[in-house]
Design an enzyme around this catalytic site. Structure first.
Site, PDB file in Angstrom:
ATOM      1  N   CYS A 215      13.458  11.673   5.886  1.00  0.00           N
ATOM      2  CA  CYS A 215      14.226  10.503   7.709  1.00  0.00           C
ATOM      3  C   CYS A 215      15.048  10.904   8.263  1.00  0.00           C
ATOM      4  CB  CYS A 215      13.356   9.359   7.853  1.00  0.00           C
ATOM      5  SG  CYS A 215      13.162   8.445   7.241  1.00  0.00           S
TER       6      CYS A 215
ATOM      7  N   GLU B 109      -0.465   7.195  -1.303  1.00  0.00           N
ATOM      8  CA  GLU B 109      -1.421   8.168  -2.737  1.00  0.00           C
ATOM      9  C   GLU B 109      -1.145   8.892  -3.116  1.00  0.00           C
ATOM     10  OE1 GLU B 109      -3.024   9.411   1.409  1.00  0.00           O
ATOM     11  OE2 GLU B 109      -2.539   8.179   0.555  1.00  0.00           O
TER      12      GLU B 109
ATOM     13  N   LYS C 262       1.039  -1.559   0.295  1.00  0.00           N
ATOM     14  CA  LYS C 262      -0.446  -0.293   0.108  1.00  0.00           C
ATOM     15  C   LYS C 262       0.536   1.243   0.004  1.00  0.00           C
ATOM     16  CE  LYS C 262      -1.818   3.248   1.723  1.00  0.00           C
ATOM     17  NZ  LYS C 262      -1.830   4.356   1.410  1.00  0.00           N
TER      18      LYS C 262
ATOM     19  N   SER D 213       5.090   9.394   9.852  1.00  0.00           N
ATOM     20  CA  SER D 213       5.149   9.606  10.647  1.00  0.00           C
ATOM     21  C   SER D 213       5.389   9.011  11.925  1.00  0.00           C
ATOM     22  CB  SER D 213       3.920  10.932  10.608  1.00  0.00           C
ATOM     23  OG  SER D 213       2.945  10.104  10.361  1.00  0.00           O
TER      24      SER D 213
END
Length: 499
Positions: free
Chosen positions: A281, A176, A173, A226
């Site tokens: 990150c 998007e 997944k 996050s």
């Protein structure tokens, strides 16, 4: 308008939920595609497809699985320019940075070619009277990865390459916001020889995430994003009895000691702080010069470098330093953090908030921002900004600088620049952060080591890629065996009697 659906059962399929999310070109601000957001039924169909395909793949010997990854690596090299262009168009990275995104994923695929060795178990002969014990590593079944927008090639490959090499089927997944490259990667895996259904890509939002976390046939979930969402995914996934690894936010410090090569340190800060518009990150977002003289000399060299950063769309050429932020919301959030820093009393030495580019006025660009005299109670110090903003926090001593990094809630990466081996060794031994650089600003380990932060940057017992990935995507089965004695005497040539 181009529509992006899903990749299920070895082919692209259109979304059927009727829900879509806009995919932007961050340089122009224009919507360039719509990506389908999966319904629960679509996700379940992808999981069912993967579950049906996995047993045969899991029974395929590891060397044959590794050969698929060998071919995949070749195809990545073949399509490097095409992948990088698609990545830059949707994310905003420069083309060289986009290629780096692909290559860091490719390197994990190369490591996973060693699956036959990495999946070997253990054996003990004579562990007891006539007893042998051996262990084997077996795939979990169907596993999933939920990956972020900032590395749409690298992090999906960090997840699915070891998972499928270990014999699992994988549900990806991706974000998007930039979904094209993950779909392209799935097609390349199929071209490389991966059976249909072993890698399915389901585009979606929170509904798809929750569906993955709750589905009883998903055995493990990997996540990068996050910290707030990492905690959510970790707690909900664990509550559902899954194996979960989650990697969250960061506030990476770089200590600059008085004896450091300041030209080298400034080069490092500019690249690590502003590359990819700070949307990493592992970006350095806090510079900690030790001593006022060090700080003054650092600012003298650093300020003009930040003022002269070249900001441009990826189409402007390979000499651009960074491009736009990924969305208008990201742009507005970063600008709000800079406003907050000024409000709380930090010195904004370089102000990039009003940056605008002729012909790209609607793009999501923001210039490099540089703060001096930031203190640990300020919002811009405490929270992850995820933009081209560098905060300079002056430390009087080495111990004060060390404490800044150690006391922060995040523990992803950290660096020290020094010529003093004793200071570097002490720093590496004492720091409570997962990845440490010594004169290296972004200490992302190579593919055969593992990537993972500490404190609120990482949740779960095992890290990404390297040997930990094969531990995460397999479970160990231990077999203890004893065979009856007396059957090894061989043939008997004397006629049997009743005596």
């Amino acid at each position: 308008m181009r529509e992006i659906g899903h990749f299920i059962g070895g082919k692209r399929v259109a979304g059927t939920s009727g829900r879509f999310s806009d995919v932007y070109n961050p340089a122009t601000g224009e919507v360039e595609a719509k990506v389908a957001l999966a319904s629960g039924a679509e996700l379940n169909a992808a999981i069912d497809n993967a579950k049906a395909a996995q047993p045969a793949w899991g029974a395929t010997n590891p060397q044959r699985r590794a050969r698929v990854l060998m071919k995949f690596v070749d195809l990545l090299h073949r399509d490097m320019d095409k992948l990088a262009e698609a990545l830059s168009r949707e994310h905003g990275k420069t083309l060289p940075d986009a290629k780096g995104d692909v290559i860091r994923g490719l390197e994990v695929a190369e490591f996973c070619i060693g699956a036959p060795h990495l999946l070997k178990g253990e054996f003990s002969e004579g562990a007891g009277p006539g007893i042998d014990i051996h262990s084997v590593r077996q795939p979990l079944g169907v596993v999933a990865g939920i990956t972020p927008f900032n590395f749409p090639a690298m992090i999906p490959m960090w997840k699915f390459c070891p998972a499928v090499a270990a014999g699992n089927a994988f549900i990806l997944k991706p974000s998007e916001r930039d979904p094209s490259v993950p779909m392209m990667l799935a097609e390349l895996m199929l071209e490389a020889g991966l059976p249909a259904g072993i890698l399915n890509v389901v585009n979606g939002d929170k509904e798809a995430v929750d569906g993955i976390l709750d589905h009883p046939d998903i055995e493990a979930v990997g996540f990068v994003g996050s910290t707030a969402i990492a905690e959510y995914v970790y707690s909900r996934g664990c509550a559902a009895g899954k194996r979960v690894q989650c990697f969250g936010g960061a506030k990476n410090h770089m200590l600059i000691m008085p004896d450091a090569d300041l030209d080298q340190a400034v080069d490092a800060l500019v690249g690590a702080g502003y590359g990819a518009a700070g949307e990493r990150c592992m970006a350095v977002s806090v510079a900690v010069p030790v001593g006022e003289e060090t700080a003054d000399r650092l600012m003298e060299k650093l300020t003009p470098r930040v003022e002269n950063l070249k900001i441009a769309p990826y189409t402007a050429g390979d000499d651009a330093d960074f491009g736009p932020l990924v969305t208008k919301a990201a742009h507005d959030r970063v600008k709000g953090y800079v406003d907050k820093g000024v409000e709380e009393g930090a010195d904004l030495v370089v102000d990039g908030r009003d940056f605008s580019m002729q012909g790209y006025e609607d793009g999501f660009f923001i210039g490099g921002c540089l703060f001096d005299n930031v203190t640990k109670d300020m919002t811009i110090y405490k929270e992850e900004i995820f933009g081209p903003v560098l905060s300079v926090v002056r430390a009087k001593t080495y111990e004060e600088g060390l404490d800044l990094a150690m006391s922060h809630e995040y523990g992803n990466g950290v660096a020290i620049f020094t010529r003093d081996g004793d200071a570097a060794r002490d720093f590496a031994a004492r720091i409570n952060i997962g990845m440490v650089g010594i004169n290296v600003p972004i200490p992302v380990p190579l593919a055969y080591y593992t990537f993972g932060g500490w404190k609120r940057s990482g949740f779960g017992d095992l890290n990404q890629h390297g040997p930990d990935a094969f531990r995460f995507y397999t479970r160990t089965k231990t077999i203890t065996s004893r065979w009856p004695s007396g059957i090894k005497d061989g043939a008997e040539f004397v006629i049997p009697t009743m005596g």
